[in-house]
Design a protein around this motif. Structure first.
Motif, mmCIF file in Angstrom:
data_model
loop_
_atom_site.group_PDB
_atom_site.id
_atom_site.type_symbol
_atom_site.label_atom_id
_atom_site.label_comp_id
_atom_site.label_asym_id
_atom_site.label_seq_id
_atom_site.Cartn_x
_atom_site.Cartn_y
_atom_site.Cartn_z
ATOM 1 N N ALA A 141 0.838 -1.205 0.000
ATOM 2 C CA ALA A 141 0.000 0.000 0.000
ATOM 3 C C ALA A 141 0.873 1.255 0.000
ATOM 4 O O ALA A 141 0.585 2.218 -0.722
ATOM 5 N N ARG A 142 1.953 1.248 0.811
ATOM 6 C CA ARG A 142 2.878 2.399 0.822
ATOM 7 C C ARG A 142 3.533 2.574 -0.541
ATOM 8 O O ARG A 142 3.661 3.700 -1.048
ATOM 9 N N LEU A 143 3.931 1.460 -1.179
ATOM 10 C CA LEU A 143 4.527 1.521 -2.516
ATOM 11 C C LEU A 143 3.530 2.090 -3.523
ATOM 12 O O LEU A 143 3.891 2.937 -4.353
ATOM 13 N N TYR A 144 2.285 1.639 -3.453
ATOM 14 C CA TYR A 144 1.256 2.133 -4.365
ATOM 15 C C TYR A 144 1.069 3.643 -4.207
ATOM 16 O O TYR A 144 1.016 4.383 -5.188
ATOM 17 N N HIS A 145 0.995 4.125 -2.961
ATOM 18 C CA HIS A 145 0.806 5.565 -2.721
ATOM 19 C C HIS A 145 2.029 6.370 -3.158
ATOM 20 O O HIS A 145 1.885 7.483 -3.699
ATOM 21 N N THR A 146 3.241 5.814 -2.963
ATOM 22 C CA THR A 146 4.454 6.507 -3.413
ATOM 23 C C THR A 146 4.468 6.625 -4.931
ATOM 24 O O THR A 146 4.761 7.696 -5.477
ATOM 25 N N LEU A 147 4.138 5.529 -5.630
ATOM 26 C CA LEU A 147 4.111 5.566 -7.093
ATOM 27 C C LEU A 147 3.040 6.515 -7.612
ATOM 28 O O LEU A 147 3.241 7.212 -8.605
ATOM 29 N N ALA A 148 1.892 6.541 -6.921
ATOM 30 C CA ALA A 148 0.816 7.451 -7.323
ATOM 31 C C ALA A 148 1.255 8.900 -7.162
ATOM 32 O O ALA A 148 1.000 9.745 -8.037
ATOM 33 N N ALA A 149 1.975 9.203 -6.066
ATOM 34 C CA ALA A 149 2.455 10.578 -5.842
ATOM 35 C C ALA A 149 3.504 10.963 -6.884
ATOM 36 O O ALA A 149 3.521 12.088 -7.389
ATOM 37 N N GLN A 150 4.402 10.016 -7.200
ATOM 38 C CA GLN A 150 5.420 10.298 -8.206
ATOM 39 C C GLN A 150 4.811 10.488 -9.586
ATOM 40 O O GLN A 150 5.231 11.359 -10.349
ATOM 41 N N ALA A 151 3.806 9.693 -9.911
ATOM 42 C CA ALA A 151 3.148 9.832 -11.214
ATOM 43 C C ALA A 151 2.432 11.167 -11.309
ATOM 44 O O ALA A 151 2.437 11.816 -12.352
ATOM 45 N N GLU A 152 1.842 11.601 -10.205
ATOM 46 C CA GLU A 152 1.143 12.882 -10.172
ATOM 47 C C GLU A 152 2.138 14.024 -10.351
ATOM 48 O O GLU A 152 1.885 14.970 -11.095
ATOM 49 N N ALA A 153 3.305 13.914 -9.689
ATOM 50 C CA ALA A 153 4.329 14.949 -9.813
ATOM 51 C C ALA A 153 4.947 14.937 -11.211
ATOM 52 O O ALA A 153 5.343 15.981 -11.730
ATOM 53 N N GLY A 154 5.021 13.759 -11.818
ATOM 54 C CA GLY A 154 5.610 13.646 -13.149
ATOM 55 C C GLY A 154 4.753 14.235 -14.235
ATOM 56 O O GLY A 154 5.254 14.631 -15.285
ATOM 57 N N THR A 155 3.458 14.337 -14.011
ATOM 58 C CA THR A 155 2.585 14.890 -15.041
ATOM 59 C C THR A 155 2.576 16.405 -15.028
ATOM 60 O O THR A 155 2.074 17.015 -15.955
ATOM 61 N N VAL A 156 3.145 17.015 -14.003
ATOM 62 C CA VAL A 156 3.178 18.473 -13.944
ATOM 63 C C VAL A 156 4.568 18.997 -14.311
ATOM 64 O O VAL A 156 5.039 19.962 -13.745
ATOM 65 N N ASP A 157 5.233 18.344 -15.263
ATOM 66 C CA ASP A 157 6.523 18.813 -15.749
ATOM 67 C C ASP A 157 6.350 20.160 -16.434
ATOM 68 O O ASP A 157 5.286 20.487 -16.974
ATOM 69 N N SER A 158 7.413 20.917 -16.406
ATOM 70 C CA SER A 158 7.369 22.205 -17.087
ATOM 71 C C SER A 158 7.370 21.988 -18.599
ATOM 72 O O SER A 158 7.654 20.903 -19.096
ATOM 73 N N THR A 159 7.081 23.039 -19.330
ATOM 74 C CA THR A 159 7.064 22.959 -20.783
ATOM 75 C C THR A 159 8.453 22.635 -21.308
ATOM 76 O O THR A 159 8.603 21.869 -22.268
ATOM 77 N N LYS A 160 9.467 23.174 -20.657
ATOM 78 C CA LYS A 160 10.844 22.904 -21.071
ATOM 79 C C LYS A 160 11.183 21.433 -20.889
ATOM 80 O O LYS A 160 11.778 20.802 -21.749
ATOM 81 N N GLU A 161 10.778 20.837 -19.755
ATOM 82 C CA GLU A 161 11.047 19.425 -19.501
ATOM 83 C C GLU A 161 10.270 18.547 -20.469
ATOM 84 O O GLU A 161 10.777 17.530 -20.940
ATOM 85 N N LYS A 162 9.050 18.932 -20.788
ATOM 86 C CA LYS A 162 8.266 18.154 -21.735
ATOM 87 C C LYS A 162 8.905 18.161 -23.123
ATOM 88 O O LYS A 162 8.933 17.152 -23.813
ATOM 89 N N GLY A 163 9.434 19.306 -23.520
ATOM 90 C CA GLY A 163 10.124 19.401 -24.811
ATOM 91 C C GLY A 163 11.388 18.545 -24.839
ATOM 92 O O GLY A 163 11.686 17.877 -25.828
ATOM 93 N N ALA A 164 12.121 18.547 -23.720
ATOM 94 C CA ALA A 164 13.345 17.733 -23.653
ATOM 95 C C ALA A 164 13.001 16.260 -23.698
ATOM 96 O O ALA A 164 13.681 15.459 -24.365
ATOM 97 N N LEU A 165 11.947 15.861 -22.992
ATOM 98 C CA LEU A 165 11.517 14.466 -23.004
ATOM 99 C C LEU A 165 11.042 14.036 -24.385
ATOM 100 O O LEU A 165 11.327 12.933 -24.843
ATOM 101 N N ALA A 166 10.358 14.909 -25.059
ATOM 102 C CA ALA A 166 9.841 14.585 -26.393
ATOM 103 C C ALA A 166 11.010 14.423 -27.385
ATOM 104 O O ALA A 166 10.938 13.590 -28.288
ATOM 105 N N SER A 167 12.046 15.236 -27.220
ATOM 106 C CA SER A 167 13.171 15.141 -28.150
ATOM 107 C C SER A 167 14.017 13.889 -27.906
ATOM 108 O O SER A 167 14.690 13.411 -28.801
ATOM 109 N N GLU A 168 13.992 13.349 -26.676
ATOM 110 C CA GLU A 168 14.732 12.128 -26.384
ATOM 111 C C GLU A 168 14.074 10.904 -26.993
ATOM 112 O O GLU A 168 14.727 9.919 -27.272
ATOM 113 N N GLU A 169 12.782 10.944 -27.182
ATOM 114 C CA GLU A 169 12.056 9.772 -27.676
ATOM 115 C C GLU A 169 12.122 9.634 -29.147
ATOM 116 O O GLU A 169 12.630 10.111 -29.972
#
Length: 169
Positions: A141-169
């Motif tokens: 349960a703790r692992l699930y909540h940690t992953l959920a928090a990280q996923a939530e934080a990962g979706t609020v990347d800045s526009t600059k980070e999103k552009g860098a991630l898109a260029s890596e793919e």
């Protein structure tokens, strides 16, 4: 048994099989290497290695084409100096080749790590944590909540980070 008449080192033996002959040749080569460097122009002293000197031919190894050309340019003076210092082993030719000799060990290029971004925590992990009782269920349960928090934080990347991630793919 009297050991005073025996040589102290294996390399000093006149006969001893192929290993002793290789050792003797290596010792002679090592003794000649400093003298070999005095025959060369200063630019070549660290870039040309004497490998063998038999049958009227000096065999030399260089790390690159530039050093090989420079060695060939000074070939006559090198042969003349060798013959002045070693009249018993007179040489008439110089054979040289390129063999890269790395001065430092080459390190392998580290593999580029691929970043895994979760957009949501795995639902199966949450269901499994709910079904299990005790410490294992609490840990999942703790692992699930940690992953959920990280996923939530990962979706609020800045526009600059999103552009860098898109260029890596």
């Amino acid at each position: 048994m009297d050991k005073r008449g025996r040589p102290r080192r294996l390399g000093e033996l006149s006969a001893g099989g192929p290993i002793a002959s290789v050792l003797q040749h290596g010792q002679a080569l090592r003794a000649l290497q400093l003298e070999w460097n005095t025959l060369l122009p200063i630019e070549l002293q660290e870039r040309a290695w004497l490998v063998d000197w038999r049958a009227g031919c000096l065999r030399v190894m260089c790390p690159g084409a530039v050093w090989l050309r420079l060695l060939k340019r000074h070939q006559k003076s090198i042969l003349r100096r060798w013959n002045e210092r070693h009249p018993e082993a007179e040489v008439t030719a110089l054979q040289a080749w390129i063999h890269p000799w790395p001065l430092t060990a080459r390190k392998p290029i580290p593999a580029r790590s691929s970043t895994v971004r979760l957009t949501h925590a795995p639902n199966s992990l949450g269901a499994l944590a709910h079904d299990l009782d005790g410490e294992l269920g609490a840990a999942l349960a703790r692992l699930y909540h940690t992953l959920a928090a990280q996923a939530e934080a990962g979706t609020v990347d800045s526009t600059k980070e999103k552009g860098a991630l898109a260029s890596e793919e």
